[in-house]
Design a protein around this motif. Structure first.
Motif, PDB file in Angstrom:
ATOM      1  N   ILE A  27       0.831  -1.202   0.000  1.00  0.00           N
ATOM      2  CA  ILE A  27       0.000   0.000   0.000  1.00  0.00           C
ATOM      3  C   ILE A  27       0.870   1.258   0.000  1.00  0.00           C
ATOM      4  O   ILE A  27       0.567   2.244  -0.676  1.00  0.00           O
ATOM      5  CB  ILE A  27      -0.943  -0.009   1.217  1.00  0.00           C
ATOM      6  CG1 ILE A  27      -1.895  -1.208   1.135  1.00  0.00           C
ATOM      7  CG2 ILE A  27      -1.745   1.281   1.291  1.00  0.00           C
ATOM      8  CD1 ILE A  27      -2.774  -1.383   2.358  1.00  0.00           C
ATOM      9  N   LEU A  28       1.968   1.225   0.760  1.00  0.00           N
ATOM     10  CA  LEU A  28       2.878   2.371   0.761  1.00  0.00           C
ATOM     11  C   LEU A  28       3.453   2.623  -0.630  1.00  0.00           C
ATOM     12  O   LEU A  28       3.613   3.775  -1.051  1.00  0.00           O
ATOM     13  CB  LEU A  28       4.004   2.136   1.769  1.00  0.00           C
ATOM     14  CG  LEU A  28       3.625   2.244   3.249  1.00  0.00           C
ATOM     15  CD1 LEU A  28       4.829   1.926   4.134  1.00  0.00           C
ATOM     16  CD2 LEU A  28       3.088   3.634   3.567  1.00  0.00           C
ATOM     17  N   TRP A  29       3.774   1.543  -1.338  1.00  0.00           N
ATOM     18  CA  TRP A  29       4.283   1.715  -2.694  1.00  0.00           C
ATOM     19  C   TRP A  29       3.207   2.314  -3.605  1.00  0.00           C
ATOM     20  O   TRP A  29       3.501   3.131  -4.486  1.00  0.00           O
ATOM     21  CB  TRP A  29       4.773   0.396  -3.261  1.00  0.00           C
ATOM     22  CG  TRP A  29       5.306   0.526  -4.666  1.00  0.00           C
ATOM     23  CD1 TRP A  29       4.724   0.071  -5.817  1.00  0.00           C
ATOM     24  CD2 TRP A  29       6.503   1.186  -5.064  1.00  0.00           C
ATOM     25  NE1 TRP A  29       5.490   0.397  -6.903  1.00  0.00           N
ATOM     26  CE2 TRP A  29       6.597   1.090  -6.463  1.00  0.00           C
ATOM     27  CE3 TRP A  29       7.516   1.857  -4.362  1.00  0.00           C
ATOM     28  CZ2 TRP A  29       7.653   1.632  -7.188  1.00  0.00           C
ATOM     29  CZ3 TRP A  29       8.568   2.396  -5.080  1.00  0.00           C
ATOM     30  CH2 TRP A  29       8.627   2.277  -6.470  1.00  0.00           C
ATOM     31  N   SER A  30       1.956   1.935  -3.376  1.00  0.00           N
ATOM     32  CA  SER A  30       0.866   2.522  -4.145  1.00  0.00           C
ATOM     33  C   SER A  30       0.752   4.021  -3.878  1.00  0.00           C
ATOM     34  O   SER A  30       0.441   4.810  -4.787  1.00  0.00           O
ATOM     35  CB  SER A  30      -0.457   1.834  -3.798  1.00  0.00           C
ATOM     36  OG  SER A  30      -0.422   0.460  -4.132  1.00  0.00           O
ATOM     37  N   LEU A  33       3.347   5.676  -5.904  1.00  0.00           N
ATOM     38  CA  LEU A  33       2.893   5.769  -7.284  1.00  0.00           C
ATOM     39  C   LEU A  33       1.900   6.907  -7.480  1.00  0.00           C
ATOM     40  O   LEU A  33       1.913   7.584  -8.512  1.00  0.00           O
ATOM     41  CB  LEU A  33       2.248   4.451  -7.721  1.00  0.00           C
ATOM     42  CG  LEU A  33       3.180   3.250  -7.919  1.00  0.00           C
ATOM     43  CD1 LEU A  33       2.389   2.058  -8.433  1.00  0.00           C
ATOM     44  CD2 LEU A  33       4.300   3.592  -8.886  1.00  0.00           C
ATOM     45  N   GLU A  34       1.025   7.104  -6.499  1.00  0.00           N
ATOM     46  CA  GLU A  34       0.079   8.208  -6.586  1.00  0.00           C
ATOM     47  C   GLU A  34       0.822   9.533  -6.731  1.00  0.00           C
ATOM     48  O   GLU A  34       0.458  10.387  -7.544  1.00  0.00           O
ATOM     49  CB  GLU A  34      -0.805   8.240  -5.335  1.00  0.00           C
ATOM     50  CG  GLU A  34      -1.982   7.303  -5.370  1.00  0.00           C
ATOM     51  CD  GLU A  34      -2.998   7.731  -6.401  1.00  0.00           C
ATOM     52  OE1 GLU A  34      -3.554   8.839  -6.308  1.00  0.00           O
ATOM     53  OE2 GLU A  34      -3.237   6.949  -7.336  1.00  0.00           O
ATOM     54  N   ARG A  35       1.859   9.691  -5.930  1.00  0.00           N
ATOM     55  CA  ARG A  35       2.649  10.920  -5.997  1.00  0.00           C
ATOM     56  C   ARG A  35       3.341  11.038  -7.354  1.00  0.00           C
ATOM     57  O   ARG A  35       3.414  12.133  -7.936  1.00  0.00           O
ATOM     58  CB  ARG A  35       3.663  10.936  -4.867  1.00  0.00           C
ATOM     59  CG  ARG A  35       4.384  12.274  -4.698  1.00  0.00           C
ATOM     60  CD  ARG A  35       5.307  12.233  -3.487  1.00  0.00           C
ATOM     61  NE  ARG A  35       5.925  13.525  -3.263  1.00  0.00           N
ATOM     62  CZ  ARG A  35       5.381  14.510  -2.571  1.00  0.00           C
ATOM     63  NH1 ARG A  35       4.170  14.341  -2.047  1.00  0.00           N
ATOM     64  NH2 ARG A  35       6.016  15.657  -2.395  1.00  0.00           N
ATOM     65  N   MET A  36       3.857   9.912  -7.862  1.00  0.00           N
ATOM     66  CA  MET A  36       4.516   9.930  -9.165  1.00  0.00           C
ATOM     67  C   MET A  36       3.533  10.273 -10.285  1.00  0.00           C
ATOM     68  O   MET A  36       3.857  11.045 -11.203  1.00  0.00           O
ATOM     69  CB  MET A  36       5.162   8.566  -9.433  1.00  0.00           C
ATOM     70  CG  MET A  36       6.333   8.238  -8.521  1.00  0.00           C
ATOM     71  SD  MET A  36       6.926   6.535  -8.725  1.00  0.00           S
ATOM     72  CE  MET A  36       7.393   6.540 -10.467  1.00  0.00           C
ATOM     73  N   ILE A  37       2.330   9.716 -10.216  1.00  0.00           N
ATOM     74  CA  ILE A  37       1.320   9.970 -11.249  1.00  0.00           C
ATOM     75  C   ILE A  37       0.953  11.448 -11.292  1.00  0.00           C
ATOM     76  O   ILE A  37       0.925  12.082 -12.357  1.00  0.00           O
ATOM     77  CB  ILE A  37       0.072   9.102 -10.995  1.00  0.00           C
ATOM     78  CG1 ILE A  37       0.382   7.623 -11.240  1.00  0.00           C
ATOM     79  CG2 ILE A  37      -1.091   9.548 -11.885  1.00  0.00           C
ATOM     80  CD1 ILE A  37      -0.725   6.677 -10.817  1.00  0.00           C
ATOM     81  N   HIS A  38       0.671  12.008 -10.116  1.00  0.00           N
ATOM     82  CA  HIS A  38       0.273  13.414 -10.068  1.00  0.00           C
ATOM     83  C   HIS A  38       1.435  14.325 -10.455  1.00  0.00           C
ATOM     84  O   HIS A  38       1.226  15.359 -11.122  1.00  0.00           O
ATOM     85  CB  HIS A  38      -0.248  13.770  -8.675  1.00  0.00           C
ATOM     86  CG  HIS A  38      -1.597  13.198  -8.378  1.00  0.00           C
ATOM     87  ND1 HIS A  38      -2.771  13.872  -8.646  1.00  0.00           N
ATOM     88  CD2 HIS A  38      -1.972  12.011  -7.835  1.00  0.00           C
ATOM     89  CE1 HIS A  38      -3.817  13.147  -8.284  1.00  0.00           C
ATOM     90  NE2 HIS A  38      -3.352  12.000  -7.783  1.00  0.00           N
ATOM     91  N   PHE A 138      -6.093   4.789  -0.055  1.00  0.00           N
ATOM     92  CA  PHE A 138      -4.922   3.984   0.281  1.00  0.00           C
ATOM     93  C   PHE A 138      -4.490   4.208   1.728  1.00  0.00           C
ATOM     94  O   PHE A 138      -4.085   3.264   2.422  1.00  0.00           O
ATOM     95  CB  PHE A 138      -3.763   4.300  -0.668  1.00  0.00           C
ATOM     96  CG  PHE A 138      -3.939   3.741  -2.049  1.00  0.00           C
ATOM     97  CD1 PHE A 138      -4.418   2.461  -2.241  1.00  0.00           C
ATOM     98  CD2 PHE A 138      -3.634   4.496  -3.167  1.00  0.00           C
ATOM     99  CE1 PHE A 138      -4.590   1.931  -3.515  1.00  0.00           C
ATOM    100  CE2 PHE A 138      -3.804   3.987  -4.451  1.00  0.00           C
ATOM    101  CZ  PHE A 138      -4.277   2.702  -4.620  1.00  0.00           C
ATOM    102  N   TRP A 139      -4.578   5.456   2.199  1.00  0.00           N
ATOM    103  CA  TRP A 139      -4.222   5.733   3.590  1.00  0.00           C
ATOM    104  C   TRP A 139      -5.184   5.031   4.549  1.00  0.00           C
ATOM    105  O   TRP A 139      -4.783   4.538   5.617  1.00  0.00           O
ATOM    106  CB  TRP A 139      -4.219   7.231   3.852  1.00  0.00           C
ATOM    107  CG  TRP A 139      -2.972   7.932   3.418  1.00  0.00           C
ATOM    108  CD1 TRP A 139      -2.859   8.903   2.470  1.00  0.00           C
ATOM    109  CD2 TRP A 139      -1.651   7.714   3.928  1.00  0.00           C
ATOM    110  NE1 TRP A 139      -1.549   9.299   2.337  1.00  0.00           N
ATOM    111  CE2 TRP A 139      -0.784   8.589   3.231  1.00  0.00           C
ATOM    112  CE3 TRP A 139      -1.107   6.868   4.892  1.00  0.00           C
ATOM    113  CZ2 TRP A 139       0.591   8.639   3.472  1.00  0.00           C
ATOM    114  CZ3 TRP A 139       0.257   6.909   5.139  1.00  0.00           C
ATOM    115  CH2 TRP A 139       1.094   7.783   4.441  1.00  0.00           C
ATOM    116  N   VAL A 145      -4.729  -2.130   7.851  1.00  0.00           N
ATOM    117  CA  VAL A 145      -3.734  -3.202   7.837  1.00  0.00           C
ATOM    118  C   VAL A 145      -2.799  -3.091   9.037  1.00  0.00           C
ATOM    119  O   VAL A 145      -2.480  -4.097   9.685  1.00  0.00           O
ATOM    120  CB  VAL A 145      -2.930  -3.162   6.521  1.00  0.00           C
ATOM    121  CG1 VAL A 145      -1.772  -4.153   6.579  1.00  0.00           C
ATOM    122  CG2 VAL A 145      -3.836  -3.501   5.342  1.00  0.00           C
ATOM    123  N   MET A 146      -2.385  -1.891   9.380  1.00  0.00           N
ATOM    124  CA  MET A 146      -1.488  -1.717  10.525  1.00  0.00           C
ATOM    125  C   MET A 146      -2.194  -2.048  11.848  1.00  0.00           C
ATOM    126  O   MET A 146      -1.565  -2.529  12.787  1.00  0.00           O
ATOM    127  CB  MET A 146      -0.955  -0.298  10.563  1.00  0.00           C
ATOM    128  CG  MET A 146       0.009   0.026   9.426  1.00  0.00           C
ATOM    129  SD  MET A 146       1.355  -1.190   9.277  1.00  0.00           S
ATOM    130  CE  MET A 146       2.167  -1.010  10.870  1.00  0.00           C
TER     131      MET A 146
END
Length: 234
Positions: A27-30, A33-38, A138-139, A145-146
């Motif tokens: 989920i952290l990697w997702s 990716l969100e940051r990379m996409i934007h 995602f957060w 999960v945590m």
């Protein structure tokens, strides 16, 4: 297999916690990716390569090796001999049915996170996706999960699981089959071979698994079957 070859036996709670923690990494990697996409869209108006999603799927698969496989194992080994079929069926409902219902509820609760500025849920295009707030979802998943990781690491939870496994082992011991009757024209080996298809674990091997950490291999055919490999003596 690596843990088994090195005679490393993790407690059931640790297996669930480890699998969930690896899922949290996915989920952290997702979120990365969100940051990379934007960021890429703001800079060039383009999308990133879809292969950047691969680590998330790899991490999810690795986490399921510990969590989902352990769920099958616990459902079979920690249940009483006369309730193993019900426990396995209920386990399928827990790992398949309940998560799907929760996901549907979470999606409805955060439906506005999956909409563009015009309020449309059709965010297949990069422009519309950049206007959505999928990272919030995602957060939320990461927090859930945590929470699961923390619960499985609590001594009280791990102790409760250990007690349930020991009770099941004692119940299996009390219902262990006696000396097999050999029909005319058959050998004891023939009877034992037939007994291998029985869905119940043999009590002595079950106790050895809990006490000494022998490795259980459980797989599905027409019935549930468990095989054990002994830990080498030191």
């Amino acid at each position: 297999p690596f843990l088994a070859r090195n005679n490393i036996k993790l407690a059931t709670g640790y297996k669930f916690a480890l699998g969930s923690a690896i899922g949290a990494c996915a989920i952290l990697w997702s979120l990365v990716l969100e940051r990379m996409i934007h960021g890429e869209y703001a800079k060039s108006g383009e999308s990133i390569n879809v292969l950047w999603q691969a680590p998330s799927y790899i991490l999810i698969g690795a986490g399921e090796i510990f969590s989902i496989s352990t769920a099958y194992e616990v459902a079979f080994t920690a249940s009483p001999p006369n309730k193993k079929a019900f426990a396995c069926a209920f386990n399928l409902f827990c790992i398949g049915g309940i998560p799907n219902m929760l996901s549907l509820g979470l999606y409805r609760m955060g439906k506005h996170w999956f909409q563009n500025n015009a309020g449309s849920g059709n965010i297949g295009k990069i422009q519309d996706y950049s206007e959505a707030h999928v990272a919030n979802y995602f957060w939320l998943l990461f927090g859930i999960v945590m929470f699961g990781v923390t619960m499985n690491l609590l001594p009280s939870v791990r102790g409760w699981v250990a007690v349930a496994e020991n009770r099941a082992a004692k119940a299996s011991l009390g219902s262990a089959p006696g000396t097999p009757k050999v029909e005319r024209g058959k050998t004891v080996a023939d009877v034992e071979k037939k007994r291998e298809t029985d869905p119940l674990l043999k009590a002595k091997k079950h106790m050895k698994y809990l006490d000494e950490g022998t490795e259980a291999h459980i797989y599905r055919m027409n019935t549930m079957k468990a095989e054990f490999s002994r830990k080498p003596k030191k």
